[in-house]
Scaffold this motif. Structure first.
Motif, mmCIF file in Angstrom:
data_model
loop_
_atom_site.group_PDB
_atom_site.id
_atom_site.type_symbol
_atom_site.label_atom_id
_atom_site.label_comp_id
_atom_site.label_asym_id
_atom_site.label_seq_id
_atom_site.Cartn_x
_atom_site.Cartn_y
_atom_site.Cartn_z
ATOM 1 N N GLY A 9 54.887 33.202 32.380
ATOM 2 C CA GLY A 9 53.767 33.824 33.075
ATOM 3 C C GLY A 9 53.082 34.895 32.269
ATOM 4 N N CYS A 10 53.292 34.893 30.953
ATOM 5 C CA CYS A 10 52.769 35.972 30.129
ATOM 6 C C CYS A 10 51.343 35.745 29.650
ATOM 7 C CB CYS A 10 53.683 36.203 28.920
ATOM 8 S SG CYS A 10 55.214 37.060 29.348
ATOM 9 N N ALA A 11 50.686 34.673 30.076
ATOM 10 C CA ALA A 11 49.296 34.464 29.688
ATOM 11 C C ALA A 11 48.449 35.574 30.276
ATOM 12 C CB ALA A 11 48.820 33.102 30.188
ATOM 13 N N THR A 12 47.320 35.835 29.625
ATOM 14 C CA THR A 12 46.437 36.894 30.087
ATOM 15 C C THR A 12 45.977 36.625 31.514
ATOM 16 O OG1 THR A 12 45.653 37.250 27.833
ATOM 17 C CG2 THR A 12 44.289 38.097 29.613
ATOM 18 N N ARG A 13 46.045 37.666 32.341
ATOM 19 C CA ARG A 13 45.620 37.548 33.730
ATOM 20 C C ARG A 13 44.305 38.303 33.893
ATOM 21 N NH1 ARG A 13 51.103 39.370 36.901
ATOM 22 N NH2 ARG A 13 50.205 38.204 38.637
ATOM 23 N N PRO A 14 43.413 37.809 34.747
ATOM 24 C CA PRO A 14 42.189 38.563 34.997
ATOM 25 C C PRO A 14 42.520 39.901 35.648
ATOM 26 C CG PRO A 14 42.412 36.730 36.541
ATOM 27 C CD PRO A 14 43.473 36.546 35.510
ATOM 28 N N GLY A 15 41.989 40.976 35.112
ATOM 29 C CA GLY A 15 42.277 42.303 35.623
ATOM 30 C C GLY A 15 41.176 42.828 36.533
ATOM 31 N N ASP A 16 41.228 44.131 36.803
ATOM 32 C CA ASP A 16 40.256 44.741 37.707
ATOM 33 C C ASP A 16 38.825 44.597 37.209
ATOM 34 O OD1 ASP A 16 42.326 45.445 39.321
ATOM 35 O OD2 ASP A 16 42.297 47.583 38.839
ATOM 36 N N ASP A 17 38.648 44.589 35.881
ATOM 37 C CA ASP A 17 37.298 44.469 35.331
ATOM 38 C C ASP A 17 36.612 43.184 35.793
ATOM 39 O OD1 ASP A 17 37.476 46.861 34.035
ATOM 40 O OD2 ASP A 17 37.963 46.013 32.073
ATOM 41 N N ALA A 18 37.413 42.167 36.094
ATOM 42 C CA ALA A 18 36.834 40.897 36.518
ATOM 43 C C ALA A 18 36.164 40.993 37.884
ATOM 44 C CB ALA A 18 37.906 39.815 36.546
ATOM 45 N N LEU A 19 36.439 42.054 38.628
ATOM 46 C CA LEU A 19 35.819 42.236 39.938
ATOM 47 C C LEU A 19 34.527 43.031 39.878
ATOM 48 C CD1 LEU A 19 38.920 42.898 42.231
ATOM 49 C CD2 LEU A 19 37.662 40.765 41.898
ATOM 50 N N VAL A 20 34.169 43.521 38.694
ATOM 51 C CA VAL A 20 32.892 44.218 38.533
ATOM 52 C C VAL A 20 31.782 43.171 38.507
ATOM 53 C CG1 VAL A 20 31.517 45.727 37.063
ATOM 54 C CG2 VAL A 20 33.989 46.079 37.251
ATOM 55 N N PRO A 21 30.818 43.242 39.417
ATOM 56 C CA PRO A 21 29.787 42.198 39.485
ATOM 57 C C PRO A 21 28.997 42.045 38.189
ATOM 58 C CG PRO A 21 29.760 43.549 41.461
ATOM 59 C CD PRO A 21 30.666 44.238 40.500
ATOM 60 N N GLY A 49 39.189 47.185 41.204
ATOM 61 C CA GLY A 49 40.114 46.484 42.061
ATOM 62 C C GLY A 49 41.014 47.356 42.897
ATOM 63 N N TYR A 50 42.094 46.744 43.344
ATOM 64 C CA TYR A 50 43.113 47.395 44.142
ATOM 65 C C TYR A 50 44.453 47.116 43.478
ATOM 66 C CZ TYR A 50 39.521 47.554 47.801
ATOM 67 O OH TYR A 50 38.374 47.775 48.503
ATOM 68 N N GLY A 51 45.342 48.087 43.535
ATOM 69 C CA GLY A 51 46.655 47.913 42.917
ATOM 70 C C GLY A 51 47.701 47.515 43.933
ATOM 71 N N SER A 52 48.921 48.018 43.725
ATOM 72 C CA SER A 52 50.032 47.688 44.617
ATOM 73 C C SER A 52 50.332 48.819 45.593
ATOM 74 C CB SER A 52 51.283 47.384 43.793
ATOM 75 O OG SER A 52 51.639 48.502 42.988
ATOM 76 N N GLY A 53 49.528 49.892 45.568
ATOM 77 C CA GLY A 53 49.713 50.955 46.540
ATOM 78 C C GLY A 53 49.414 50.470 47.941
ATOM 79 N N ARG A 54 50.051 51.085 48.921
ATOM 80 C CA ARG A 54 49.922 50.646 50.307
ATOM 81 C C ARG A 54 48.982 51.577 51.063
ATOM 82 N NH1 ARG A 54 56.493 49.715 50.794
ATOM 83 N NH2 ARG A 54 56.591 48.218 49.066
ATOM 84 N N THR A 126 47.847 39.547 41.890
ATOM 85 C CA THR A 126 46.878 40.634 41.921
ATOM 86 C C THR A 126 45.781 40.260 42.904
ATOM 87 O OG1 THR A 126 45.455 39.716 40.187
ATOM 88 C CG2 THR A 126 47.318 41.101 39.471
ATOM 89 N N LEU A 127 44.994 41.254 43.290
ATOM 90 C CA LEU A 127 43.872 40.955 44.170
ATOM 91 C C LEU A 127 42.868 40.041 43.482
ATOM 92 C CD1 LEU A 127 42.421 41.571 46.903
ATOM 93 C CD2 LEU A 127 41.122 43.283 45.645
ATOM 94 N N THR A 128 42.630 40.284 42.198
ATOM 95 C CA THR A 128 41.670 39.457 41.458
ATOM 96 C C THR A 128 42.094 37.994 41.460
ATOM 97 O OG1 THR A 128 41.253 41.348 40.005
ATOM 98 C CG2 THR A 128 40.440 39.203 39.270
ATOM 99 N N GLU A 129 43.362 37.735 41.152
ATOM 100 C CA GLU A 129 43.858 36.356 41.154
ATOM 101 C C GLU A 129 43.720 35.728 42.533
ATOM 102 O OE1 GLU A 129 47.394 36.431 37.827
ATOM 103 O OE2 GLU A 129 47.699 37.525 39.693
ATOM 104 N N ALA A 130 44.023 36.491 43.566
ATOM 105 C CA ALA A 130 43.946 35.955 44.921
ATOM 106 C C ALA A 130 42.502 35.629 45.306
ATOM 107 C CB ALA A 130 44.550 36.957 45.904
ATOM 108 N N VAL A 131 41.564 36.490 44.930
ATOM 109 C CA VAL A 131 40.148 36.233 45.223
ATOM 110 C C VAL A 131 39.696 34.950 44.531
ATOM 111 C CG1 VAL A 131 37.799 37.037 44.736
ATOM 112 C CG2 VAL A 131 39.481 38.607 45.715
ATOM 113 N N PHE A 132 40.021 34.810 43.251
ATOM 114 C CA PHE A 132 39.625 33.606 42.523
ATOM 115 C C PHE A 132 40.324 32.366 43.084
ATOM 116 C CE2 PHE A 132 38.319 35.817 38.265
ATOM 117 C CZ PHE A 132 37.213 36.344 38.918
ATOM 118 N N ARG A 133 41.556 32.519 43.538
ATOM 119 C CA ARG A 133 42.274 31.378 44.103
ATOM 120 C C ARG A 133 41.597 30.898 45.385
ATOM 121 N NH1 ARG A 133 44.696 27.524 42.014
ATOM 122 N NH2 ARG A 133 46.246 28.801 40.908
#
Length: 362
Positions: A9-21, A49-54, A126-133
């Motif tokens: 699972g070490c491939a690059t994941r889309p980060g918070d920057d990917a949520l910037v329009p 984006g959003y992190g893992s904080g509740r 991550t939130l980004t991955e979930a949005v794209f999914r």
């Protein structure tokens, strides 16, 4: 095995920057609007984006551009800082909503007969991955035209499985709130409710809570599917005992070679996970009929990751998400029981067979 999944699972994941329009559009690209409800805490600068904080529930609507060369079941992502709308999933618009705005947006979009679906992701997201999914699911399964993501505060790390189990428990009341809002909106047909992996446990716990509260009319608004559910088998039967049969029956998508669930089993003292049950088990069909659910083996669907934990997304690309007794792909198996999905025959009228018959039984 955990180390192996981590390496895989070490491939690059889309980060918070990917949520910037990103402004612009690619010829042939499709726009998908995803509504997001999340109890993650904001992480970073505005419009990120959003992190893992509740935190408390927040709502947004994001417009995602799906590239013209999109392959069903996949999320195209280029591992560069530049956002290429011709090759990648790209966010082109975001707007924050309050609860009333969320409710009104859903109501306005389903007013023309559109159908709504809720997706609850699993652990290590991550939130980004979930949005794209969810954008991918909506693009591939157009029967759901109003996609809603519920994103709980996952740590998004393979090694933090136990922390994610706490986080998903934290989110139960918030998912209940979101489903209550959606269940109170007048719309045509059932609302699809799909939980993947650990998210399936969250879905079951929330429905169980509704049953204990006597909210039968709310439960009846949903058609429920659990994909690769990371749930202890004994716990699942206890949940079913409280929830009771659903109409149409609860659908459980399984694959016995799911490596992620094998890891989960090891981490939980060898307890069998529902998403990795073997449809060749003689008592499985009997239990499914008794408890009023249907289990479908989707092992024939090609997995796109080494963990073999993502087959649901390929399955959804082959078959409409709706599984109602009339008009859906499971129409011919509207009853409870155990079945096998034949991906090679996905385009034919009856790609599902009884598990025993498919395995040489009678």
């Amino acid at each position: 095995m955990l180390v192996g999944l981590t390496i895989g699972g070490c491939a690059t994941r889309p980060g918070d920057d990917a949520l910037v329009p990103t402004l612009g559009a690619a010829q042939g690209a499709r726009d998908v609007k995803v509504l997001v409800a999340t109890d993650r805490a904001p992480d970073g600068a505005q419009n990120r984006g959003y992190g893992s904080g509740r935190a408390t529930l927040r709502y947004e609507e994001l417009t995602i551009s799906v590239p013209p060369g999109h392959k069903p079941g996949a999320i195209e992502w280029t591992e560069t800082t530049a956002k290429d709308l011709s090759r990648s999933f790209v966010v082109t618009r975001r707007r924050a909503l309050d609860e009333d705005g969320f409710r009104q947006t859903v109501a306005s979009r389903v007013g023309n007969g559109a159908s709504a679906g809720v997706f609850v992701h699993g652990y290590n997201y991550t939130l980004t991955e979930a949005v794209f999914r969810v954008a991918q699911l909506s693009a591939d399964a157009p029967s759901v035209t109003v996609p809603v993501l519920f994103s709980w505060p996952s740590e998004a790390a393979v090694a933090l499985y136990v922390s994610d189990r706490d986080a998903v428990t934290y989110a139960r009341d918030d998912l209940a709130r979101v489903l209550s809002i959606l269940g109170g909106i007048r719309m045509k047909g059932k609302i699809i409710l799909a939980g993947h992996s650990m998210g399936a446990w969250l879905v079951m716990e929330t429905l169980r809570q509704f049953r204990l509260e006597g909210r039968q009319r709310l439960i009846d608004r949903f058609e429920v599917a659990l994909a690769a559910p990371d749930i202890d088998v004994d716990v699942f039967r206890r949940q079913l005992a409280v929830l009771g049969p659903l109409d149409p029956p609860l659908t459980v998508l399984v694959a016995k070679d799911d490596r992620a669930l094998q890891v989960s089993r090891g981490l939980t003292g060898g307890r069998q996970r529902v998403g990795a049950v073997d449809v060749d088990e003689p008592r499985l069909a009997e239990i499914a009929r008794q408890e009023g659910f249907r289990v479908v083996d989707i092992s024939s669907v090609e997995a796109s990751d080494g963990a073999r934990h993502d087959r649901f997304f390929g399955f959804a690309a082959m078959q409409p998400l709706t599984m109602a007794k009339e008009g859906g792909p499971l129409g011919e198996i509207g009853r409870a029981g155990a079945f096998v999905f034949n991906s090679a025959g996905a385009a034919v009228a009856a790609p599902f067979t009884l598990a025993g018959r498919a395995l040489g039984g009678t």
